[in-house]
Design a protein around this motif. Structure first.
Motif, mmCIF file in Angstrom:
data_model
loop_
_atom_site.group_PDB
_atom_site.id
_atom_site.type_symbol
_atom_site.label_atom_id
_atom_site.label_comp_id
_atom_site.label_asym_id
_atom_site.label_seq_id
_atom_site.Cartn_x
_atom_site.Cartn_y
_atom_site.Cartn_z
ATOM 1 N N PRO A 597 0.829 -1.211 0.000
ATOM 2 C CA PRO A 597 0.000 0.000 0.000
ATOM 3 C C PRO A 597 0.856 1.251 0.000
ATOM 4 N N GLY A 598 0.439 2.228 -0.795
ATOM 5 C CA GLY A 598 1.185 3.474 -0.875
ATOM 6 C C GLY A 598 0.627 4.561 0.005
ATOM 7 N N SER A 599 -0.450 4.248 0.766
ATOM 8 C CA SER A 599 -1.079 5.254 1.612
ATOM 9 C C SER A 599 -1.971 4.548 2.625
ATOM 10 N N ARG A 601 -5.083 5.150 2.965
ATOM 11 C CA ARG A 601 -6.316 4.834 2.250
ATOM 12 C C ARG A 601 -6.166 3.535 1.473
ATOM 13 N N ALA A 602 -5.023 3.300 0.857
ATOM 14 C CA ALA A 602 -4.790 2.048 0.137
ATOM 15 C C ALA A 602 -4.788 0.874 1.106
ATOM 16 N N TRP A 629 -10.134 -0.787 -9.561
ATOM 17 C CA TRP A 629 -8.723 -1.162 -9.643
ATOM 18 C C TRP A 629 -8.458 -1.947 -10.920
ATOM 19 N N THR A 679 0.829 -0.922 -6.854
ATOM 20 C CA THR A 679 0.762 0.178 -5.884
ATOM 21 C C THR A 679 0.210 1.442 -6.538
ATOM 22 N N ARG A 680 0.722 1.753 -7.708
ATOM 23 C CA ARG A 680 0.327 2.984 -8.392
ATOM 24 C C ARG A 680 -1.139 2.931 -8.839
ATOM 25 N N ASP A 683 -3.669 3.336 -5.979
ATOM 26 C CA ASP A 683 -3.792 4.748 -5.576
ATOM 27 C C ASP A 683 -4.597 5.548 -6.605
ATOM 28 N N THR A 684 -4.351 5.291 -7.880
ATOM 29 C CA THR A 684 -5.082 6.015 -8.931
ATOM 30 C C THR A 684 -6.570 5.695 -8.881
#
Length: 817
Positions: A597-599, A601-602, A629, A679-680, A683-684
């Protein structure tokens, strides 16, 4: 919203504004304003002047005796006539009463005559339609039909024109200010050509293939469009193939000229490469088709299956079908019960066609799904190839006529000409549906009369395109499957890429009818079709390359559910049709949950997904997270290809499963790996969802985002009128669930899905059930315009019964000579 999302939104908005329907809307704002100012009185007037007579008696020319049309509580007509011709006449009459605009629009599409009523906004669509020659192909097919078919078509035409003579005018004709022309026999043939296009996407696959090979080499084909997995379910097993069709298991089938089909399928030596400008010219046809709602959609398909009495509680077969097509307003299908002296058919008809397309009669039931064999090829013509030319004059409302020159080679129309310009190599289209002698209408009319397997297969001998998986059951307890249609025999190439038109890559006839896949009374008592691979092993390549077939998820889920349920009943089968559990999630769960996870929220999203069972209900938050996703992951090939390519979920899975985590398409501009991509993209996706649904993830329920879009073919994107003609509601299901409801890329709307459902009980045919996606009436002000949609979403059905006791409140119209 990210910059990339903003750019995509801007491009989509520009496309919407350029569409013929959006441009048309600018001229309709005044009309909408008048309607709003006039209030209820205007609507009452419109309803009275466009509503057809549905009770009492009307005198008409063309029937030999009285015909009754009894509409049930849902607007389904039950036609009773002394002769078959009178019964089909009445079908034409009620089709025009309830769907006049739809019928006129469909024939204008087939003829490439939209600009006459919509103006210059529809010119690109007309150019595409005239170049391909759908109307010319329909004209050529009519003389090939049997005397019986032509007689029934004439009766149908007379019924349509008798209804038109009653003077009631569809609301769309009033808005656009024109009067429809009388119906002609050829108009009843033309729509089948458009269906053949909608269900035959190999042209698009070849254009994409040319782009992929240019960017990634031939090895890239299997990355962008994954081959059908080894060991995944096929429709028929090797031991179920009957008679001459068994030769497919050895990949040998003799053509009419003694050549062999399905032998060594090697990558073709390519003709001259296609420059980008030529690819863009070819893609312009795809864009025009998409503006008309004619498009290949990832995950689009159909389900049908037949269950032998050995597996049912009644001891008699049960047959189910739900074709997945565009969800429009009005809906494509029109439910009807048509009975003459020999004709006794009930099920789904298509306005404009004089037959029940899917349904049953008093002895036999049938259903269809798309086989999707490779029946189209693109030929790069040598410079010295002889060409013929024809002039097409397109009349444009409010503007001068436009003259289009269409060139053709021996293979077919040159479709690489961009308007009046020649762009690079000349690319011709060869397609079974554009060739002469198309007797598909004979097949559909013949099915309505079939009393047994011999009649059924005899009718299917006339079938040309689009090739379908027909499942069969009868009251005697027999079950079967046949995949008819003209399938070209190729030798030395697999049809997946454009080839040279120098004569080295020509069709060697068609697979003989007897050698097409079929079975009667398979030993295990079950045939399941979901656009998956038809037969196992190399024999499948006689029908198309390994990338032709839909992903196996629906077929696997249906087979698993039916096999686990014990002795099956009609309600059991209904539950299978309505299943929304995602096997795509089951496959992708491991790689997705391993994401870094990058955050915060993720991390929260991953915890939501970790506890999810994969059931895509309207109240599910994880379903929203997963589909959003997946939508981002499906774009992973865009930077390599420079296109708006959407990869299917199996191709995504194959990239994520690369042993070293470095699937080639995971990288962005050559940088990064699959772990970074996951990961990217998570988040997007989350940023996108927050922009759509707000900051609180707990409120991101699927039904807030995923809604059915049954939009009008002309006014669906016209802001001034869409509120009147369109119908939307939250729906369950997702990508490759049995109840298929793939979210549209970029909007999350459901634009395709089970356009019709039927479950036929051969123990007591009047206990069968069916339902459409919207309603019977094409008039948006009519009582039956959308009354089936809530039941369709809720998983309810209507009685598919010829017994008046099952019809509820009725109204009866008598047609008198």
């Amino acid at each position: 919203m990210t910059q990339g999302q903003a750019d995509r939104a801007g491009r989509n908005e520009k496309k919407r504004r350029r569409s013929p329907w959006a441009l048309l809307g600018r001229g309709l704002l005044g009309l909408a304003a008048l309607l709003l100012l006039a209030g209820g009185g205007a609507f009452a007037w419109l309803k009275s002047t466009s509503g057809a007579q549905r009770s009492g008696a009307v005198t008409v020319a063309g029937v030999s005796g009285p015909v009754t049309v009894t509409r049930d509580a849902w607007g389904v007509p039950h036609i009773r006539a002394a002769t078959d011709a009178d019964a089909v006449y009445a079908l034409g009459f009620v089709h025009w009463q309830d769907r006049a605009w739809q019928m006129d629009f469909q024939r204008r599409v087939a003829q490439g005559r939209l600009s006459e009523v919509l103006g210059g906004a529809a010119l690109e669509q007309d150019r595409f339609l005239r170049t391909w020659g759908f109307g010319r192909a329909a004209q050529a097919a009519l003389p090939a039909l049997s005397a019986q078919s032509r007689a029934l078509i004439r009766a149908y035409t007379a019924g349509v024109n008798a209804a038109q003579a009653q003077g009631k005018t569809a609301l769309e004709f009033r808005i656009l200010g024109y009067t429809p022309e009388p119906w002609q026999d050829v108009d009843s043939v033309s729509w089948s050509k458009l269906m053949a296009f909608d269900l035959g996407g190999n042209y698009e696959e070849e254009v994409l293939g040319a782009q992929v090979v240019r960017a990634l080499g031939e090895d890239g084909l299997n990355q962008v469009t994954a081959p059908y997995p080894a060991g995944a379910p096929t429709i028929l097993s090797a031991d179920e193939l009957t008679g001459a069709a068994q030769s497919l298991t050895g990949a040998v089938s003799s053509g009419t000229d003694g050549t062999q089909a399905g032998g060594s399928q090697v990558a073709p030596p390519q003709g001259p490469g296609l420059p980008q400008e030529t690819v863009q010219a070819l893609r312009s046809h795809l864009l025009a088709a998409r503006a008309l709602g004619m498009q290949a959609v990832p995950g689009k398909g159909s389900n049908d299956w037949v269950i032998a009495g050995s597996r049912t509680a009644s001891g008699k077969p049960i047959l189910a079908d739900d074709p997945h097509l565009g969800l429009t307003a009005p809906m494509l299908w029109y439910l009807a019960d048509v009975q003459g002296d020999r004709l006794k058919a009930i099920g789904a008809s298509i306005p404009g066609l004089p037959a029940i397309v899917i349904g049953r009669n008093d002895r036999v039931a049938w259903g269809v799904t798309n086989v999707n064999p490779d029946v189209q090829d693109l030929y790069i013509e040598p410079e010295d190839a002889p060409l013929t030319s024809r002039r097409e004059v397109i009349r444009v409302k409010g503007q001068p006529d436009v003259t289009l020159t269409v060139r053709s080679s021996a293979h077919g129309p040159i479709i690489s000409d961009a308007g009046a310009r020649t762009v690079g190599p000349r690319v011709a289209l060869k397609w079974t549906a554009l060739q002469g002698g198309d007797t598909t209408m004979d097949a559909f009319l013949g099915l309505n009369y079939a009393q047994n397997w011999a009649d059924f297969t005899g009718a299917l001998r006339s079938y040309v395109a689009p090739s379908q998986n027909f499942v069969y059951a009868d009251v005697d307890g027999n079950t079967g499957h046949y995949a008819p249609g003209r399938v070209p025999i190729r030798s030395g190439w697999d049809g997946s890429l454009p080839v040279s038109g120098d004569g080295s890559r020509e069709w060697q006839g068609f697979i003989p009818f007897e050698q097409l896949p079929h079975t009667l009374n398979p030993a295990d008592g079950l045939v399941v079709t979901a656009n998956n691979q038809v037969v196992p092993g190399p024999g499948s390549r006689a029908l198309g390359n390994d990338r032709n077939w839909a992903e196996p998820y629906r077929a696997q889920r249906i087979t698993d559910l039916l096999s686990a349920a014990g002795k099956l009943t009609v309600p059991d089968v209904q539950r299978v049709q309505l299943d929304t559990t995602s096997l795509v999630w089951a496959d992708l769960r491991g790689p997705l949950l391993a994401t870094r996870p990058g955050s915060d929220r993720a991390r929260q999203a991953l915890e939501q997904l970790r506890a999810w069972d994969g059931n895509e209900t309207t109240g599910s938050v994880p379903a929203t997270l997963f589909e959003a996703w997946l939508m981002q992951l499906q774009e992973m090939g865009r930077d390599e290809l420079g296109t708006d390519t959407v990869m299917n979920s199996l191709s995504v899975l194959n990239q994520l499963r690369e042993a070293d985590g470095s699937g080639e398409l995971c990288a962005v501009n050559g940088q990064g790996d699959c772990a970074a991509l996951l990961t990217r993209t998570l988040d997007t996706a989350l940023a996108d969802l927050q922009g759509r649904l707000g900051p609180d993830m707990k409120t991101w329920t699927y039904g807030r985002l995923h809604t059915v879009a049954s939009n009008h073919r002309a006014f669906g994107n016209v802001q001034a009128l869409a509120w009147l003609f369109n119908h939307s509601a939250p729906t369950p299901g997702g990508t490759n669930t049995v109840n298929v409801a793939r979210p549209e890329h970029g909007t999350f709307r459901q634009t395709h899905g089970p356009s019709y459902r039927q479950v036929v009980d051969l123990a007591n045919p009047n206990d069968s059930v069916f339902i459409g996606s919207l309603g019977q009436d094409g008039n948006p002000l009519g009582a039956h315009a959308a009354d089936q949609q809530p039941r369709w979403i809720a998983g309810e059905y209507l009685p598919m019964s010829t017994d008046q006791a099952d019809w509820g409140r009725v109204s009866t119209l008598t047609l008198k000579p």
